[in-house]
Design a protein around this motif. Sequence first.
Motif, PDB file in Angstrom:
ATOM      1  N   ILE A 139      -8.546  -1.803  -4.625  1.00 21.50           N
ATOM      2  CA  ILE A 139      -7.157  -1.843  -4.141  1.00 21.50           C
ATOM      3  C   ILE A 139      -6.596  -3.259  -4.253  1.00 21.50           C
ATOM      4  CG2 ILE A 139      -5.658  -1.536  -2.127  1.00 21.50           C
ATOM      5  CD1 ILE A 139      -7.591   0.667  -1.188  1.00 21.50           C
ATOM      6  N   LEU A 140      -7.389  -4.245  -3.856  1.00 20.85           N
ATOM      7  CA  LEU A 140      -6.936  -5.627  -3.937  1.00 20.85           C
ATOM      8  C   LEU A 140      -6.595  -6.011  -5.376  1.00 20.85           C
ATOM      9  CD1 LEU A 140      -9.564  -7.322  -1.560  1.00 20.85           C
ATOM     10  CD2 LEU A 140      -7.155  -6.936  -1.063  1.00 20.85           C
ATOM     11  N   ASN A 141      -7.431  -5.583  -6.313  1.00 21.04           N
ATOM     12  CA  ASN A 141      -7.178  -5.892  -7.724  1.00 21.04           C
ATOM     13  C   ASN A 141      -6.001  -5.095  -8.274  1.00 21.04           C
ATOM     14  OD1 ASN A 141      -9.204  -7.890  -8.414  1.00 21.04           O
ATOM     15  ND2 ASN A 141     -10.728  -6.297  -8.069  1.00 21.04           N
ATOM     16  N   ARG A 142      -5.846  -3.867  -7.811  1.00 22.36           N
ATOM     17  CA  ARG A 142      -4.736  -3.022  -8.271  1.00 22.36           C
ATOM     18  C   ARG A 142      -3.393  -3.666  -7.970  1.00 22.36           C
ATOM     19  NH1 ARG A 142      -5.514   1.977  -5.255  1.00 22.36           N
ATOM     20  NH2 ARG A 142      -7.410   2.057  -6.543  1.00 22.36           N
ATOM     21  N   ARG A 156      -2.894   2.895   2.719  1.00 17.41           N
ATOM     22  CA  ARG A 156      -2.686   2.467   4.105  1.00 17.41           C
ATOM     23  C   ARG A 156      -3.642   3.201   5.045  1.00 17.41           C
ATOM     24  NH1 ARG A 156       0.887  -0.685   6.515  1.00 17.41           N
ATOM     25  NH2 ARG A 156       1.180  -0.429   8.767  1.00 17.41           N
ATOM     26  N   ALA A 157      -3.885   4.476   4.756  1.00 18.16           N
ATOM     27  CA  ALA A 157      -4.837   5.247   5.571  1.00 18.16           C
ATOM     28  C   ALA A 157      -6.240   4.663   5.437  1.00 18.16           C
ATOM     29  CB  ALA A 157      -4.821   6.712   5.147  1.00 18.16           C
ATOM     30  N   PHE A 158      -6.575   4.198   4.231  1.00 22.51           N
ATOM     31  CA  PHE A 158      -7.877   3.566   4.009  1.00 22.51           C
ATOM     32  C   PHE A 158      -8.007   2.294   4.839  1.00 22.51           C
ATOM     33  CE2 PHE A 158     -10.180   0.173   1.795  1.00 22.51           C
ATOM     34  CZ  PHE A 158     -11.448   0.722   1.695  1.00 22.51           C
ATOM     35  N   TRP A 159      -6.981   1.443   4.792  1.00 22.64           N
ATOM     36  CA  TRP A 159      -7.034   0.201   5.553  1.00 22.64           C
ATOM     37  C   TRP A 159      -7.063   0.472   7.053  1.00 22.64           C
ATOM     38  CZ3 TRP A 159      -8.790  -3.386   2.780  1.00 22.64           C
ATOM     39  CH2 TRP A 159      -8.359  -3.654   1.475  1.00 22.64           C
ATOM     40  N   ARG A 160      -6.346   1.482   7.492  1.00 25.79           N
ATOM     41  CA  ARG A 160      -6.348   1.793   8.926  1.00 25.79           C
ATOM     42  C   ARG A 160      -7.740   2.243   9.370  1.00 25.79           C
ATOM     43  NH1 ARG A 160      -5.486   5.941  12.652  1.00 25.79           N
ATOM     44  NH2 ARG A 160      -4.521   5.162  14.561  1.00 25.79           N
ATOM     45  N   ARG A 161      -8.371   3.087   8.552  1.00 29.27           N
ATOM     46  CA  ARG A 161      -9.715   3.574   8.908  1.00 29.27           C
ATOM     47  C   ARG A 161     -10.734   2.442   8.928  1.00 29.27           C
ATOM     48  NH1 ARG A 161     -13.989   4.841   5.783  1.00 29.27           N
ATOM     49  NH2 ARG A 161     -12.835   5.070   3.834  1.00 29.27           N
ATOM     50  N   THR A 162     -10.697   1.585   7.900  1.00 28.76           N
ATOM     51  CA  THR A 162     -11.750   0.577   7.756  1.00 28.76           C
ATOM     52  C   THR A 162     -11.512  -0.671   8.608  1.00 28.76           C
ATOM     53  OG1 THR A 162     -10.625  -0.326   5.807  1.00 28.76           O
ATOM     54  CG2 THR A 162     -12.361   1.324   5.431  1.00 28.76           C
ATOM     55  N   ILE A 163     -10.257  -1.074   8.737  1.00 27.37           N
ATOM     56  CA  ILE A 163      -9.949  -2.321   9.449  1.00 27.37           C
ATOM     57  C   ILE A 163      -9.591  -2.059  10.910  1.00 27.37           C
ATOM     58  CG2 ILE A 163      -8.442  -4.345   9.569  1.00 27.37           C
ATOM     59  CD1 ILE A 163     -10.331  -4.395   7.172  1.00 27.37           C
ATOM     60  N   ALA A 167       0.812  -1.218   0.000  1.00 27.50           N
ATOM     61  CA  ALA A 167       0.000   0.000   0.000  1.00 27.50           C
ATOM     62  C   ALA A 167       0.848   1.272   0.000  1.00 27.50           C
ATOM     63  CB  ALA A 167      -0.918  -0.010   1.223  1.00 27.50           C
ATOM     64  N   ASP A 168       0.346   2.302  -0.695  1.00 29.44           N
ATOM     65  CA  ASP A 168       0.942   3.628  -0.558  1.00 29.44           C
ATOM     66  C   ASP A 168       0.295   4.299   0.651  1.00 29.44           C
ATOM     67  OD1 ASP A 168      -1.590   4.585  -1.344  1.00 29.44           O
ATOM     68  OD2 ASP A 168      -0.988   4.813  -3.435  1.00 29.44           O
ATOM     69  N   ASP A 169       0.667   5.531   0.919  1.00 32.52           N
ATOM     70  CA  ASP A 169       0.179   6.207   2.129  1.00 32.52           C
ATOM     71  C   ASP A 169      -1.343   6.329   2.138  1.00 32.52           C
ATOM     72  OD1 ASP A 169       2.744   6.436   3.045  1.00 32.52           O
ATOM     73  OD2 ASP A 169       2.999   8.538   2.443  1.00 32.52           O
TER      74      ASP A 169
END
Length: 333
Positions: free
Chosen positions: A284-287, A261-268, A256-258
């Motif tokens: 993101i997973l497909n990217r 990573r911010a998206f994953w931190r917020r959601t997970i 992940a880029d920044d």
Amino acid sequence: MGLDQPSAKPHETLAETLASDLTAVNALIRERMASRHAPRIPEVTAHLVEAGGKRLRPMLTLAAAALCGYQGRHHIHLAATVEFIHTATLLHDDVVDESEQRRGRPTANLLWDNQSSVLVGDYLFARSFQLMVETGNLRVLDILANASATIAEGEVLQLSAAQSLATDEDIYLQIIRGKTAALFSAATEVGGVIAGAPEEQVKALFEFGDKLGLAFQIVDDLLDYRGIPGVTGKNIGDDFRERKMTLPVIKAVAMADDEERAFWRRTIELGDQRPGDLDEALAILNRHDALDATREAANSYAAHARRSLQVLAPHPIRDMLEDLTDYVVERVN
């Protein structure tokens, strides 16, 4: 293998081949889940045991014993032991996860209560150890006791690691080895041990169960993002909504880029999920080709499982186990 023909599915073919032994296992399960003093125990147990599960784990024990030429009856005890351990862990898991549905039916903790689920699970663990002891084989007792400890250890590890971006692939493998592979490998290993098979064959059976279990769980986690709900019985994104750090997300987080990573931190990690987040997670997973990489990991473990069986002599059941391994991963190939 004719996967479009239900009767040709490998686990069903294996069940037909082992039908008489499975009948004996089911009879022993019904006998040992009885309780003179607490009728709720057989009520709760029957709700789960008779809910239409495939009996895959006890079948692995029966298949391993048959593959090694076993002629006795203790494989029936061990197969019932494996199913009791599995059922006990499901009862406990549904309480921990606050689940409301399993195998398309309301969970025991929803129909009764958490206390009943936990205590009946404890009862089944106790019954499983009684069955082990009746074989008179200390090694199978050691194997299944260690598997039970590994299962519990994996569940406790998951509590702290499931929603942390620090969870890496090594931790994930440790969790799923406890969650799934430990009982698969114990189920196959004890089948060889009770048959008195040579050590090389016992080790091969352990390796087969371990790698099949890992492939099985990785595929299950992948289907949460790539499956067809009507076929898999799972809704796309359930693991994402439950904030689970499964292998597809772990692989995506590692690249992940920044912003990602911010998206994953917020959601997970923080659990702040909004409309459209699942679509963004899939993008993101497909990217990062995380889903394809996860599929390749499952294929690799399945290939290892198949290679392990080559130590054993050619046998129709060996062929069925190879077909079963293929079937596990073909769900996502």
